[in-house]
Design a protein around this motif. Structure first.
Motif, PDB file in Angstrom:
ATOM      1  N   VAL A  51      -1.701   3.066  32.046  1.00 39.41           N
ATOM      2  CA  VAL A  51      -1.363   4.066  31.034  1.00 39.41           C
ATOM      3  C   VAL A  51      -2.537   4.276  30.090  1.00 39.41           C
ATOM      4  O   VAL A  51      -2.915   5.405  29.758  1.00 39.41           O
ATOM      5  CB  VAL A  51      -0.101   3.634  30.255  1.00 39.41           C
ATOM      6  CG1 VAL A  51       0.058   4.454  28.980  1.00 39.41           C
ATOM      7  CG2 VAL A  51       1.136   3.778  31.126  1.00 39.41           C
ATOM      8  N   TYR A  52      -3.138   3.177  29.659  1.00 36.92           N
ATOM      9  CA  TYR A  52      -4.239   3.284  28.703  1.00 36.92           C
ATOM     10  C   TYR A  52      -5.446   3.973  29.331  1.00 36.92           C
ATOM     11  O   TYR A  52      -6.094   4.819  28.700  1.00 36.92           O
ATOM     12  CB  TYR A  52      -4.630   1.886  28.214  1.00 36.92           C
ATOM     13  CG  TYR A  52      -5.574   1.901  27.041  1.00 36.92           C
ATOM     14  CD1 TYR A  52      -5.130   2.272  25.782  1.00 36.92           C
ATOM     15  CD2 TYR A  52      -6.900   1.549  27.200  1.00 36.92           C
ATOM     16  CE1 TYR A  52      -5.991   2.291  24.695  1.00 36.92           C
ATOM     17  CE2 TYR A  52      -7.775   1.563  26.122  1.00 36.92           C
ATOM     18  CZ  TYR A  52      -7.314   1.933  24.875  1.00 36.92           C
ATOM     19  OH  TYR A  52      -8.178   1.954  23.812  1.00 36.92           O
ATOM     20  N   ARG A  53      -5.744   3.642  30.572  1.00 38.20           N
ATOM     21  CA  ARG A  53      -6.890   4.274  31.244  1.00 38.20           C
ATOM     22  C   ARG A  53      -6.654   5.774  31.428  1.00 38.20           C
ATOM     23  O   ARG A  53      -7.583   6.582  31.288  1.00 38.20           O
ATOM     24  CB  ARG A  53      -7.140   3.601  32.590  1.00 38.20           C
ATOM     25  CG  ARG A  53      -7.739   2.190  32.463  1.00 38.20           C
ATOM     26  CD  ARG A  53      -8.125   1.667  33.826  1.00 38.20           C
ATOM     27  NE  ARG A  53      -8.707   0.336  33.780  1.00 38.20           N
ATOM     28  CZ  ARG A  53      -9.974   0.073  33.502  1.00 38.20           C
ATOM     29  NH1 ARG A  53     -10.798   1.074  33.230  1.00 38.20           N
ATOM     30  NH2 ARG A  53     -10.431  -1.165  33.490  1.00 38.20           N
ATOM     31  N   ILE A  54      -5.434   6.163  31.755  1.00 36.33           N
ATOM     32  CA  ILE A  54      -5.131   7.594  31.886  1.00 36.33           C
ATOM     33  C   ILE A  54      -5.308   8.292  30.546  1.00 36.33           C
ATOM     34  O   ILE A  54      -5.827   9.417  30.467  1.00 36.33           O
ATOM     35  CB  ILE A  54      -3.706   7.794  32.432  1.00 36.33           C
ATOM     36  CG1 ILE A  54      -3.598   7.254  33.862  1.00 36.33           C
ATOM     37  CG2 ILE A  54      -3.319   9.274  32.401  1.00 36.33           C
ATOM     38  CD1 ILE A  54      -2.184   7.262  34.413  1.00 36.33           C
ATOM     39  N   ALA A  55      -4.897   7.640  29.464  1.00 29.67           N
ATOM     40  CA  ALA A  55      -5.077   8.212  28.133  1.00 29.67           C
ATOM     41  C   ALA A  55      -6.547   8.466  27.840  1.00 29.67           C
ATOM     42  O   ALA A  55      -6.915   9.499  27.258  1.00 29.67           O
ATOM     43  CB  ALA A  55      -4.471   7.282  27.078  1.00 29.67           C
ATOM     44  N   LEU A  56      -7.419   7.560  28.262  1.00 35.06           N
ATOM     45  CA  LEU A  56      -8.847   7.744  28.029  1.00 35.06           C
ATOM     46  C   LEU A  56      -9.422   8.865  28.891  1.00 35.06           C
ATOM     47  O   LEU A  56     -10.362   9.551  28.475  1.00 35.06           O
ATOM     48  CB  LEU A  56      -9.598   6.435  28.292  1.00 35.06           C
ATOM     49  CG  LEU A  56      -9.216   5.253  27.395  1.00 35.06           C
ATOM     50  CD1 LEU A  56     -10.166   4.083  27.621  1.00 35.06           C
ATOM     51  CD2 LEU A  56      -9.196   5.648  25.928  1.00 35.06           C
ATOM     52  N   VAL A  57      -8.869   9.064  30.073  1.00 35.98           N
ATOM     53  CA  VAL A  57      -9.295  10.200  30.905  1.00 35.98           C
ATOM     54  C   VAL A  57      -8.923  11.509  30.215  1.00 35.98           C
ATOM     55  O   VAL A  57      -9.719  12.461  30.166  1.00 35.98           O
ATOM     56  CB  VAL A  57      -8.666  10.115  32.307  1.00 35.98           C
ATOM     57  CG1 VAL A  57      -8.939  11.397  33.091  1.00 35.98           C
ATOM     58  CG2 VAL A  57      -9.221   8.919  33.072  1.00 35.98           C
ATOM     59  N   VAL A  58      -7.717  11.571  29.666  1.00 35.15           N
ATOM     60  CA  VAL A  58      -7.294  12.764  28.921  1.00 35.15           C
ATOM     61  C   VAL A  58      -8.262  13.012  27.760  1.00 35.15           C
ATOM     62  O   VAL A  58      -8.708  14.146  27.519  1.00 35.15           O
ATOM     63  CB  VAL A  58      -5.857  12.591  28.401  1.00 35.15           C
ATOM     64  CG1 VAL A  58      -5.479  13.734  27.460  1.00 35.15           C
ATOM     65  CG2 VAL A  58      -4.876  12.517  29.572  1.00 35.15           C
ATOM     66  N   ASN A  59      -8.599  11.950  27.036  1.00 36.46           N
ATOM     67  CA  ASN A  59      -9.563  12.074  25.945  1.00 36.46           C
ATOM     68  C   ASN A  59     -10.881  12.661  26.419  1.00 36.46           C
ATOM     69  O   ASN A  59     -11.445  13.561  25.794  1.00 36.46           O
ATOM     70  CB  ASN A  59      -9.825  10.703  25.318  1.00 36.46           C
ATOM     71  CG  ASN A  59      -8.719  10.249  24.398  1.00 36.46           C
ATOM     72  OD1 ASN A  59      -7.772  10.982  24.133  1.00 36.46           O
ATOM     73  ND2 ASN A  59      -8.830   9.031  23.925  1.00 36.46           N
ATOM     74  N   ALA A  60     -11.398  12.117  27.521  1.00 37.56           N
ATOM     75  CA  ALA A  60     -12.710  12.542  28.018  1.00 37.56           C
ATOM     76  C   ALA A  60     -12.702  14.016  28.414  1.00 37.56           C
ATOM     77  O   ALA A  60     -13.657  14.756  28.119  1.00 37.56           O
ATOM     78  CB  ALA A  60     -13.124  11.675  29.204  1.00 37.56           C
ATOM     79  N   LEU A  61     -11.642  14.453  29.081  1.00 41.27           N
ATOM     80  CA  LEU A  61     -11.566  15.852  29.518  1.00 41.27           C
ATOM     81  C   LEU A  61     -11.580  16.805  28.330  1.00 41.27           C
ATOM     82  O   LEU A  61     -12.197  17.880  28.385  1.00 41.27           O
ATOM     83  CB  LEU A  61     -10.299  16.064  30.348  1.00 41.27           C
ATOM     84  CG  LEU A  61     -10.227  15.312  31.683  1.00 41.27           C
ATOM     85  CD1 LEU A  61      -8.859  15.502  32.328  1.00 41.27           C
ATOM     86  CD2 LEU A  61     -11.329  15.768  32.625  1.00 41.27           C
ATOM     87  N   ILE A  62     -10.896  16.430  27.261  1.00 49.33           N
ATOM     88  CA  ILE A  62     -10.840  17.300  26.077  1.00 49.33           C
ATOM     89  C   ILE A  62     -12.112  17.174  25.252  1.00 49.33           C
ATOM     90  O   ILE A  62     -12.699  18.176  24.821  1.00 49.33           O
ATOM     91  CB  ILE A  62      -9.601  16.960  25.234  1.00 49.33           C
ATOM     92  CG1 ILE A  62      -8.324  17.231  26.033  1.00 49.33           C
ATOM     93  CG2 ILE A  62      -9.598  17.762  23.934  1.00 49.33           C
ATOM     94  CD1 ILE A  62      -7.055  16.776  25.343  1.00 49.33           C
ATOM     95  N   SER A  63     -12.559  15.943  25.030  1.00 49.28           N
ATOM     96  CA  SER A  63     -13.735  15.725  24.191  1.00 49.28           C
ATOM     97  C   SER A  63     -14.975  16.408  24.760  1.00 49.28           C
ATOM     98  O   SER A  63     -15.820  16.911  23.998  1.00 49.28           O
ATOM     99  CB  SER A  63     -13.981  14.223  24.041  1.00 49.28           C
ATOM    100  OG  SER A  63     -15.165  13.962  23.340  1.00 49.28           O
ATOM    101  N   ALA A  64     -15.103  16.439  26.080  1.00 48.87           N
ATOM    102  CA  ALA A  64     -16.275  17.062  26.712  1.00 48.87           C
ATOM    103  C   ALA A  64     -16.323  18.570  26.486  1.00 48.87           C
ATOM    104  O   ALA A  64     -17.373  19.189  26.679  1.00 48.87           O
ATOM    105  CB  ALA A  64     -16.293  16.761  28.209  1.00 48.87           C
ATOM    106  N   ALA A  65     -15.203  19.160  26.059  1.00 46.84           N
ATOM    107  CA  ALA A  65     -15.204  20.593  25.741  1.00 46.84           C
ATOM    108  C   ALA A  65     -16.084  20.909  24.535  1.00 46.84           C
ATOM    109  O   ALA A  65     -16.331  22.084  24.235  1.00 46.84           O
ATOM    110  CB  ALA A  65     -13.775  21.075  25.486  1.00 46.84           C
TER     111      ALA A  65
END
Length: 594
Positions: free
Chosen positions: A108-122
């Motif tokens: 769950v935590y790793r998926i949350a960080l993937v979500v962060n990365a996808l948005i932050s890279a915008a």
């Protein structure tokens, strides 16, 4: 006999050939599209690379607050975080897919960080658009958009389940959309869409974090100014207004719904702190001094460029030749900076830590905007104007450092130093054990001086400047990951994992002693994610009757078997225990299910 041959006329063959200029333009568009797609993927990859060692929330209680909110929204159990800071549900909504996909805490935590990365890279395409609107050339805009997207306040905090992973993108997106709405030539669909988008982002920020309240207030003020000065007609208001009201209303309802699930005993009354500070002389001194410390941090952490950007925005706000709409936007940016810096300082309790007096996280959401403006000044301003702006930025940074030194004094040495609060300045001073105000100030201004030298080079000056800034950014994130984030993960895993509990998943009801340090208590909630954890005070009460796993505080010079007041009932045994720098605890379990 003569034969006359009639002339044969050959009609020209018409071949549909495209306009060469149109072909060239299409190729350029494809090339730029590929550049942005590749750049965005590279920014995502950078974030995920630095996040490889992150497996559990360590920025407690912030991360656990958002994760528990997402867990509740997906039908999971409550978590008692009473008397703590309220963590709003807007950002937690983004984490709900992680709980739909998996129920393993690490996954769950790793998926949350993937979500962060996808948005932050915008941040990459958004920073590019901002730089283009500041009249920087395309190539330089793309180059410095990458540098802006690599700022430690944008990359490092994306490695935690925090609103700081998405707030910078929200703020810069809001600013660009509102600028498009204010400057639109007509009231067509594009203007309406931009106005609605800006309204949505402002209201969504409000639903995510209390810092979003400042953004929402500034948005409303700017819309009111646009109507008052007739920059936009009244008919441009209904759709954006409806979006603002609906989003803010939905966010309010969501956050009210979460309160009894996560804060049944109430919160820590940060608004009460702010009210007291605003009504006392000492409170104003605290608030203004701590807010100045936040401004100092952003100036130093960005090598002075955020300070240059802030000076440029202030100059645009007061110059007579600045257009009304641009002046309003500049005043709005200044209001966001001041509002966040001083309101968050006013709400903070005195936690006896150095991070009270100098802190970077709160303003990190607006720092990319200031950094991009500062970069545009370095790239475009005439020599004399550049020297004036840089001199003013350096003077403001030194003045802010003097205010911090005057107000905080020896508390900068005596109070608790938390490395997590200082990822950039620890790198600049190469010290992860103590805060050093003046060495960090000198290092930050030295970087500004090097940036000025790079801009004056006749050839490749911009490339050299971008390379210098990107190298410093990446070095800051790399050292922060190695010396701050990874040790936190190792420590928290060792301090909090219920590894000694066999068949942990079979325990359905966890009860934790209130006297167990809250960092450990909330981590236990996280590991036992399926349990509707209860809290009780073991000094006065026995564990809840339905509990089958109980975690008790373990006083020093006390045997683990003596932690159960009055003696453990039959059928209970110790299954795990730890003595840690964070606090000591003993876990008891029933031998047989009731």
């Amino acid at each position: 006999m003569s034969t006359e041959t009639a002339p044969v006329t050959v009609a020209p063959t018409t071949t549909a050939t495209a306009d060469p200029r149109a072909d060239a333009a299409a190729r350029r568009r494809r090339r730029w599209l590929l550049l942005f797609l590749g750049g965005w993927l590279a920014q995502v990859a950078v974030r995920l690379w630095f996040d490889l060692g992150q497996v559990m929330p360590v920025a407690t209680p912030d991360e656990t607050g958002y994760l528990f909110a997402a867990r509740v929204m997906t039908g999971g159990p409550d978590a008692d975080m009473s008397y703590g800071t309220v963590y709003r549900g807007g950002y937690a909504l983004l984490l709900t897919p992680a709980f739909w996909i998996s129920d393993d805490p690490v996954t769950v935590y790793r998926i949350a960080l993937v979500v962060n990365a996808l948005i932050s890279a915008a941040m990459l395409p958004l920073a590019y658009v901002l730089l283009r609107r500041l009249q920087v050339t395309r190539r330089r805009s793309y180059l410095f958009a990458h540098v802006t997207a690599l700022l430690p306040g944008t990359v490092f905090y994306a490695g935690f389940a925090l609103t700081d992973a998405v707030l910078p993108v929200i703020v810069i997106g809001w600013l660009l959309l509102l600028h498009s709405w204010l400057t639109a030539r007509d009231g067509g669909a594009r203007a309406t869409l931009c106005g609605a988008g800006a309204a949505f982002l402002a209201a969504y920020a409000y639903a995510c974090h209390t810092r979003g309240v400042i953004l929402l207030l500034v948005h409303v003020a700017l819309v009111a100014a646009a109507l008052a000065f007739r920059w936009r007609p009244w008919r441009a208001l209904p759709v954006p207004g409806a979006v603002l009201a609906a989003t803010a209303g939905a966010g309010t309802l969501l956050n009210r719904w979460l309160l009894p699930h996560l804060y049944p005993g109430g919160d820590n009354d940060l608004s009460g702190n702010l009210a007291r500070r605003l009504t006392t002389q000492d409170g104003w001194g605290w608030m203004l001094s701590l807010g100045t410390g936040q401004l100092w941090y952003q100036a130093v952490a960005t090598g002075g460029l955020a300070a240059v950007g802030l000076v440029a925005v202030a100059a645009a706000a007061v110059r007579r030749d600045t257009g009304g709409r641009l002046r309003a936007l500049a005043l709005g940016v200044l209001a966001i900076v001041a509002g966040i810096a001083f309101a968050t300082s006013g709400a903070l309790p005195d936690e006896y830590r150095i991070g009270n007096y100098v802190y970077g996280r709160y303003l990190a959401c607006i720092t990319p905007v200031l950094f991009a403006v500062g970069a545009a000044v370095l790239l475009r301003a005439p020599r004399r104007a550049l020297l004036r702006a840089s001199g003013a930025a350096a003077a403001c940074t030194l003045l802010a450092a003097a205010v911090v030194q005057w107000y905080a004094g020896d508390r900068l040495r005596r109070y608790t130093f938390t490395p997590y609060d200082f990822p950039e300045t620890s790198f600049l001073t190469w010290d992860w054990h103590a805060f050093r105000l003046w060495p960090a100030t000198v290092a930050g201004l030295t970087l500004l001086g090097l940036a000025l030298v790079a801009t004056r080079l006749p050839r490749r000056g911009a490339v050299l400047l971008a390379s210098l800034l990107a190298a410093v950014d990446l070095a800051m994130v790399a050292t922060a990951t190695e010396r701050i984030a990874q040790p936190l993960v190792r420590d928290f895993s060792g301090y909090t994992e219920l590894t000694g509990v066999k068949n942990l998943r079979s325990h359905t009801d966890l009860a934790v002693d209130w006297n167990v340090p809250w960092t450990i208590r909330l981590s236990h909630y996280y590991w036992a994610w399926w349990s509707d954890a209860e809290v009780f005070d073991a000094r006065y009460y026995r564990p809840p009757a339905r509990a089958d796993l109980v975690v008790l505080n373990w006083p020093r010079d006390t045997a683990a078997t003596s932690t159960w007041r009055g003696g453990a009932p039959a059928g209970w045994k110790i299954v795990d225990s730890r003595r840690t720098p964070q606090g000591d605890w003993v876990a008891w379990s029933r031998l047989q299910a009731p």
